[in-house]
Scaffold this motif. Structure first.
Motif, PDB file in Angstrom:
ATOM      1  N   SER A  65       1.010  -1.261   0.323  1.00  0.00           N
ATOM      2  CA  SER A  65      -0.022   0.070   0.167  1.00  0.00           C
ATOM      3  C   SER A  65       0.891   0.938   0.445  1.00  0.00           C
ATOM      4  O   SER A  65       1.817   1.283   0.668  1.00  0.00           O
ATOM      5  CB  SER A  65      -0.797   0.414   1.534  1.00  0.00           C
ATOM      6  OG  SER A  65      -0.921   1.097   1.162  1.00  0.00           O
ATOM      7  N   PHE A  66       1.320   1.857  -0.919  1.00  0.00           N
ATOM      8  CA  PHE A  66       1.815   3.090  -1.356  1.00  0.00           C
ATOM      9  C   PHE A  66       1.707   4.126  -0.063  1.00  0.00           C
ATOM     10  O   PHE A  66       0.603   4.593  -0.166  1.00  0.00           O
ATOM     11  CB  PHE A  66       1.438   3.372  -2.988  1.00  0.00           C
ATOM     12  CG  PHE A  66       2.483   2.699  -3.736  1.00  0.00           C
ATOM     13  CD1 PHE A  66       2.134   1.729  -4.255  1.00  0.00           C
ATOM     14  CD2 PHE A  66       3.760   3.411  -4.533  1.00  0.00           C
ATOM     15  CE1 PHE A  66       2.279   0.258  -4.616  1.00  0.00           C
ATOM     16  CE2 PHE A  66       4.578   2.054  -5.832  1.00  0.00           C
ATOM     17  CZ  PHE A  66       3.254   1.074  -5.991  1.00  0.00           C
TER      18      PHE A  66
ATOM     19  N   PRO B 187       0.512   6.960  -3.203  1.00  0.00           N
ATOM     20  CA  PRO B 187      -0.207   6.351  -4.909  1.00  0.00           C
ATOM     21  C   PRO B 187      -0.309   7.452  -5.615  1.00  0.00           C
ATOM     22  O   PRO B 187      -0.536   8.586  -5.518  1.00  0.00           O
ATOM     23  CB  PRO B 187      -1.861   6.087  -4.216  1.00  0.00           C
ATOM     24  CG  PRO B 187      -1.509   5.795  -2.699  1.00  0.00           C
ATOM     25  CD  PRO B 187      -0.476   7.197  -2.248  1.00  0.00           C
ATOM     26  N   VAL B 188       0.330   7.552  -7.052  1.00  0.00           N
ATOM     27  CA  VAL B 188       0.024   8.082  -8.154  1.00  0.00           C
ATOM     28  C   VAL B 188      -0.947   7.492  -8.991  1.00  0.00           C
ATOM     29  O   VAL B 188      -1.821   6.806  -8.955  1.00  0.00           O
ATOM     30  CB  VAL B 188       1.287   7.535  -8.810  1.00  0.00           C
ATOM     31  CG1 VAL B 188       2.650   7.640  -8.382  1.00  0.00           C
ATOM     32  CG2 VAL B 188       1.228   5.882  -9.639  1.00  0.00           C
ATOM     33  N   GLU B 189      -1.229   9.048  -9.615  1.00  0.00           N
ATOM     34  CA  GLU B 189      -2.330   9.293 -10.398  1.00  0.00           C
ATOM     35  C   GLU B 189      -1.741   9.189 -11.808  1.00  0.00           C
ATOM     36  O   GLU B 189      -0.743   9.587 -12.016  1.00  0.00           O
ATOM     37  CB  GLU B 189      -3.160  10.912 -10.248  1.00  0.00           C
ATOM     38  CG  GLU B 189      -3.436  11.633  -8.684  1.00  0.00           C
ATOM     39  CD  GLU B 189      -3.724  13.156  -8.776  1.00  0.00           C
ATOM     40  OE1 GLU B 189      -4.593  12.909  -9.648  1.00  0.00           O
ATOM     41  OE2 GLU B 189      -3.998  13.819  -7.979  1.00  0.00           O
ATOM     42  N   ILE B 190      -3.336   8.567 -12.148  1.00  0.00           N
ATOM     43  CA  ILE B 190      -2.785   7.657 -13.357  1.00  0.00           C
ATOM     44  C   ILE B 190      -3.608   8.186 -14.808  1.00  0.00           C
ATOM     45  O   ILE B 190      -5.012   6.934 -14.481  1.00  0.00           O
ATOM     46  CB  ILE B 190      -1.904   5.901 -13.540  1.00  0.00           C
ATOM     47  CG1 ILE B 190      -1.124   5.331 -12.511  1.00  0.00           C
ATOM     48  CG2 ILE B 190      -1.842   6.058 -15.109  1.00  0.00           C
ATOM     49  CD1 ILE B 190      -1.125   4.095 -12.342  1.00  0.00           C
ATOM     50  N   PRO B 191      -3.317   9.286 -15.439  1.00  0.00           N
ATOM     51  CA  PRO B 191      -5.004  10.132 -16.214  1.00  0.00           C
ATOM     52  C   PRO B 191      -4.801   8.408 -17.274  1.00  0.00           C
ATOM     53  O   PRO B 191      -4.081   8.810 -18.014  1.00  0.00           O
ATOM     54  CB  PRO B 191      -4.707  11.069 -16.486  1.00  0.00           C
ATOM     55  CG  PRO B 191      -3.466  11.756 -15.178  1.00  0.00           C
ATOM     56  CD  PRO B 191      -3.031  10.216 -15.120  1.00  0.00           C
ATOM     57  N   GLY B 192      -5.992   8.377 -17.091  1.00  0.00           N
ATOM     58  CA  GLY B 192      -6.691   8.252 -18.775  1.00  0.00           C
ATOM     59  C   GLY B 192      -6.958   6.319 -18.078  1.00  0.00           C
ATOM     60  O   GLY B 192      -6.725   5.405 -19.264  1.00  0.00           O
ATOM     61  N   VAL B 193      -6.092   5.760 -17.362  1.00  0.00           N
ATOM     62  CA  VAL B 193      -5.714   4.335 -16.984  1.00  0.00           C
ATOM     63  C   VAL B 193      -7.227   4.199 -15.925  1.00  0.00           C
ATOM     64  O   VAL B 193      -6.907   4.622 -14.742  1.00  0.00           O
ATOM     65  CB  VAL B 193      -4.578   3.824 -16.224  1.00  0.00           C
ATOM     66  CG1 VAL B 193      -4.713   2.271 -15.997  1.00  0.00           C
ATOM     67  CG2 VAL B 193      -3.715   3.910 -17.462  1.00  0.00           C
TER      68      VAL B 193
ATOM     69  N   ASN C 276      -8.263   3.506  -1.327  1.00  0.00           N
ATOM     70  CA  ASN C 276      -7.874   2.935  -2.566  1.00  0.00           C
ATOM     71  C   ASN C 276      -6.797   1.510  -2.694  1.00  0.00           C
ATOM     72  O   ASN C 276      -7.280   0.924  -2.957  1.00  0.00           O
ATOM     73  CB  ASN C 276      -7.601   4.085  -4.092  1.00  0.00           C
ATOM     74  CG  ASN C 276      -8.334   3.150  -5.229  1.00  0.00           C
ATOM     75  OD1 ASN C 276      -8.559   2.428  -5.479  1.00  0.00           O
ATOM     76  ND2 ASN C 276      -7.187   3.645  -6.076  1.00  0.00           N
ATOM     77  N   GLU C 277      -6.408   1.991  -1.894  1.00  0.00           N
ATOM     78  CA  GLU C 277      -4.980   1.292  -1.734  1.00  0.00           C
ATOM     79  C   GLU C 277      -5.509  -0.216  -0.839  1.00  0.00           C
ATOM     80  O   GLU C 277      -5.273  -1.038  -1.758  1.00  0.00           O
ATOM     81  CB  GLU C 277      -3.576   1.721  -0.708  1.00  0.00           C
ATOM     82  CG  GLU C 277      -3.000   3.086  -1.784  1.00  0.00           C
ATOM     83  CD  GLU C 277      -1.993   2.878  -3.151  1.00  0.00           C
ATOM     84  OE1 GLU C 277      -2.921   2.796  -4.057  1.00  0.00           O
ATOM     85  OE2 GLU C 277      -1.435   1.826  -2.716  1.00  0.00           O
TER      86      GLU C 277
ATOM     87  N   VAL D 119      -7.727   5.799 -12.477  1.00  0.00           N
ATOM     88  CA  VAL D 119      -6.649   5.022 -11.430  1.00  0.00           C
ATOM     89  C   VAL D 119      -6.353   7.059  -9.959  1.00  0.00           C
ATOM     90  O   VAL D 119      -5.427   7.291 -10.878  1.00  0.00           O
ATOM     91  CB  VAL D 119      -5.799   4.625 -11.717  1.00  0.00           C
ATOM     92  CG1 VAL D 119      -4.761   4.322  -9.752  1.00  0.00           C
ATOM     93  CG2 VAL D 119      -5.833   3.332 -12.090  1.00  0.00           C
ATOM     94  N   ASN D 120      -6.544   7.204  -9.004  1.00  0.00           N
ATOM     95  CA  ASN D 120      -6.644   7.739  -7.617  1.00  0.00           C
ATOM     96  C   ASN D 120      -6.409   9.410  -8.562  1.00  0.00           C
ATOM     97  O   ASN D 120      -6.120  10.205  -7.889  1.00  0.00           O
ATOM     98  CB  ASN D 120      -4.826   7.907  -7.666  1.00  0.00           C
ATOM     99  CG  ASN D 120      -4.423   6.652  -6.719  1.00  0.00           C
ATOM    100  OD1 ASN D 120      -5.615   6.410  -6.639  1.00  0.00           O
ATOM    101  ND2 ASN D 120      -3.266   5.317  -7.444  1.00  0.00           N
TER     102      ASN D 120
ATOM    103  N   PHE E  60      -7.529  -1.242 -14.782  1.00  0.00           N
ATOM    104  CA  PHE E  60      -6.215  -1.554 -14.236  1.00  0.00           C
ATOM    105  C   PHE E  60      -7.156  -2.478 -13.784  1.00  0.00           C
ATOM    106  O   PHE E  60      -6.378  -3.492 -12.862  1.00  0.00           O
ATOM    107  CB  PHE E  60      -6.605  -0.011 -13.136  1.00  0.00           C
ATOM    108  CG  PHE E  60      -5.224  -0.313 -12.604  1.00  0.00           C
ATOM    109  CD1 PHE E  60      -3.889  -0.862 -11.928  1.00  0.00           C
ATOM    110  CD2 PHE E  60      -5.867  -0.095 -10.843  1.00  0.00           C
ATOM    111  CE1 PHE E  60      -3.223  -1.456 -11.026  1.00  0.00           C
ATOM    112  CE2 PHE E  60      -5.192   0.109  -9.868  1.00  0.00           C
ATOM    113  CZ  PHE E  60      -3.764  -0.851  -9.831  1.00  0.00           C
TER     114      PHE E  60
END
Lengths: 452, 256
Positions: free
Chosen positions: B83-84, B87-93, B154-155, B142-143, B98
């Motif tokens: 669990s980060f 946590p990184v944001e990944i726009p578009g995924v 979310n983690e 994602v995030n 995911f």
């Protein structure tokens, strides 16, 4: 003994003209061609010193000795025998342009519901000069682009669409530009699209090369979009590595009009897309999106010129590129805000991902502002896939390759999601996915009979 | 389950971990505490296989097998979950794409067919309820645009979906208010199975009120300087880290 007479070397501008007929066309088209030829003689083929052609050596491409196609060829086949679009659920009116000439289904312009007229440009000049004359070449002739002038000097046909006032097209028109030849040819299609007031239309343009030969296309397309009208243009380029495709889109917009263009370039040896937009009436809106995916030694170059000539206009440009191997790309986006174009809003983004360090990208956003009450931003990035995101995905069990695919796909998605026609968006999504996975040498499934 | 032996690790040439020994058996909850910069996150990064952590000595065994050469995805497929902290944001995924990709990779690894879309959505619904995550969030990328608390939730949601054997919670409590903290901790506890283990990395004791550890380890300057039961955490809460640091520095001086 044979005496070889030595001729002085010709300059490239004169040399290229030898490939075309000396005689200009007749009537309206002839008049337009003659004026354009004067412009071509003035501007010439753009050299590397030309700011807009800094990264694309067109003189070299033109020097390669393509034979110009200057008249329609006789065909004894129906278009369905050589080509069918691979999106079965796509509901469009389909028109075909073959080697720069409208592939006639009918002898006359077709009338679609709502009084929409569509067909060949030559047909239109012949049958409806009253519609053609006020528009043809009006905006294109403002350009000092020598290549556009070369097209305008000799192009004789292409696609024509007229959407009268208050007409709402119930489904989009699809124009398929095909090049098919057993010789190395140069084709120069020219199109004219006119929307009156309060009209709505959608246009899908597919460019395909049905030949393995080295071929060159130098196309001019003009779009005139009247007051309160809206037009969605989607273009899909899926050609091959021996294809050089130069195109000039001229979009001229009236008051409160709205145009969205989405250019998707999946394949092409050398692609050069120019988009010139003139926002010529208050409240006009233009959204230009582009996505190109390139690998090997492909060269893809986009040049935009967005001319805010009236107040209260909005424009956005979102162009994205993915470059692999030794691919080369260029982006140049110029926004001009003219004096008096107050309350202009213009936002430009160009983002690029280089998958290998042998790939190269040049990007140059540019603002030229002569009004003081405007909001303009621009930004450009060239980089790799984000390593943090990549690790995040992998840490959930997604293999590196798949994680990279997800990220590249996400990168492309920002452009793809703007495509309004659902089956087309789904299809393009799938094509992009396959292209990213290297499973799409090109749109093979579109070809019924390659050799015919 | 996890056995860390004399682990030394560098980041950018600087030694961060200076000989860590730690054993986590099935069913145990271990807390790793320590002041900032002591190497807690580096330890987590080493276990999940971040490439910027360079292992210079020692080994990490998971289920009896060294995982040092294993890519991060394989460690994940074998049941290790992080669990980060950020946590990184990944726009578009999208969350759905995911998680479906992650679930199906896991199934593939176990020789199972991909999960049917309806089963997958059912699973998502069930797990969302379990960790109390807002449905709207899982329809997003994602995030992307999640608040700090939502990201942490979310983690735990992903943890619920993937059902890991070994979960490492890296500062899961940071940035959470007490209510969010309780929800997250409840989620973690609800996911606990008798054979699964948890490593809780935290600076503060408060999370340990909810996720009760069997063992507490204090990490300082790249070494575990004290291990004990859950009462050690309370002692740290009361007295801070300074007394331990002092003790440690003195023992070093004494050794000289």
């Amino acid at each position: 003994m044979i005496v070889v007479e030595k001729k002085p070397p010709k300059d490239p501008d004169t040399a290229i003209l030898e490939r075309f007929p000396k005689q200009a066309g007749e009537g309206l088209m002839g008049k337009v061609q003659a004026r354009a030829l004067e412009q071509f003689m003035r501007y010439g083929i753009p050299g590397k010193k030309n700011e807009r052609y800094k990264y694309t050596d067109v003189a070299e491409i033109l020097a390669e000795g393509y034979q110009a196609v200057t008249a329609p060829e006789h065909h004894d086949f129906r278009i369905e025998e050589i080509f069918r679009c691979d999106i079965p659920t796509l509901n469009t009116w389909v028109f075909t342009v073959l080697n720069g000439f409208y592939f006639e289904k009918e002898d006359h312009l077709q009338e679609l519901p709502g009084g929409v007229l569509a067909g060949g440009l030559r047909q239109a000049v012949r049958e409806r000069p009253d519609l053609v004359e006020p528009y043809l070449d009006r905006y294109a002739s403002e350009s000092s682009d020598g290549l556009a002038a070369l097209n305008r000097s000799f192009a004789a046909d292409g696609f024509f669409l007229y959407v009268p006032d208050n007409a709402v097209m119930e489904k989009p028109v699809q124009v398929i530009n095909l090049i098919r030849s057993d010789r190395e040819v140069m084709v120069q299609p020219r199109s004219l699209v006119i929307l009156g007031k309060n009209a709505q239309g959608g246009l899908l343009i597919c460019d395909h090369a049905l030949t393995e030969k080295r071929v060159l296309s130098n196309a001019v397309k003009e779009f005139y979009v009247g007051e309160n009208s809206s037009l969605e243009i989607t273009r899909l380029q899926n050609e091959h590595n021996s294809m050089s495709d130069i195109s000039h889109y001229f979009v001229h917009q009236g008051r409160n009009s709205r145009v969205t263009s989405t250019m998707i370039s999946l394949h092409g040896g050398m692609i050069r897309n120019n988009l010139d937009v003139k926002l010529n009436g208050e409240g006009a809106e233009n959204h230009a999106l582009g996505l190109f995916l390139s690998d090997r030694e492909q060269h893809m170059d986009h040049s935009l010129f967005i001319d805010h000539a009236a107040p209260h206009c909005t424009s956005t440009q979102t162009y994205k590129g993915v470059l692999d191997d030794e691919a080369e790309g260029a982006f140049e986006g110029k926004i001009l805000v003219r004096p008096g174009a107050q309350k202009t809003e213009a936002y430009q983004v160009n983002k690029n991902i280089l998958l290998k360090d042998t790939a190269r990208m040049n990007t140059k956003p540019q603002l030229e502002i002569y009004a003081d009450d405007v909001k303009c931003t621009h930004g450009a990035t060239v980089g790799q896939l984000d390593t943090e995101s990549l690790f995040y995905l992998r840490s959930r069990g997604i293999p590196e390759y798949e994680a990279r695919m997800l990220l590249m796909y996400a990168f492309a998605h920002e452009v793809i999601r703007e495509i309004k026609i659902d089956p087309l968006r789904d299809r393009i999504r799938e094509l992009v996915d396959r292209r990213l996975r290297g499973e799409l040498p090109r749109c093979h499934t579109c070809f019924v009979d390659y050799q015919k | 389950m996890l056995k860390i032996k004399n682990l030394h690790a560098n980041i950018e040439g600087k030694e961060i971990l200076k000989g860590i020994d730690l054993e986590v058996r099935p069913g145990e909850v271990h807390a790793i505490m320590g002041p900032n910069g002591s190497g807690k996150s580096t330890l987590a990064s080493a276990i999940v296989g971040r490439d910027y952590v360079e292992i210079t000595e020692g080994d990490i065994l998971y289920m009896g097998e060294s995982i040092l050469e294993m890519p991060p995805e394989e460690r994940a497929l074998k049941g290790i979950f992080l669990s980060f902290q950020y946590p990184v944001e990944i726009p578009g995924v999208s969350m759905v794409n995911f998680l479906r990709a992650a679930i199906n990779e896991q199934r593939k690894y176990r020789g199972l067919d991909p999960m049917s879309p309806s089963d997958f959505l059912k699973l998502m619904r069930e797990k969302k309820k379990l960790v109390g995550i807002d449905s709207a969030l899982t329809n997003r990328s994602v995030n992307e645009g999640f608040s700090g608390g939502e990201k942490k939730k979310n983690e735990i949601f992903q943890m619920a979906m993937l059902e890991p054997k070994l979960s490492i919670l890296d500062e899961t409590d940071s940035g959470l208010d007490i209510d969010a903290l309780r929800v997250v901790a409840q989620g973690v506890n609800a996911l606990k199975r008798p054979d699964s283990s948890t490593i809780v990395i935290t600076h503060y004791q408060r999370l340990l009120n909810y996720i009760v550890p069997d063992f507490v380890h204090v990490l300082y300057k790249g070494r575990i300087i004290r291990s004990g039961g859950k009462e050690l955490a309370l002692e740290l809460e009361e007295k801070g880290y300074d007394w331990l640091k002092e003790e440690y520095e003195n023992s070093l001086n004494g050794a000289l």
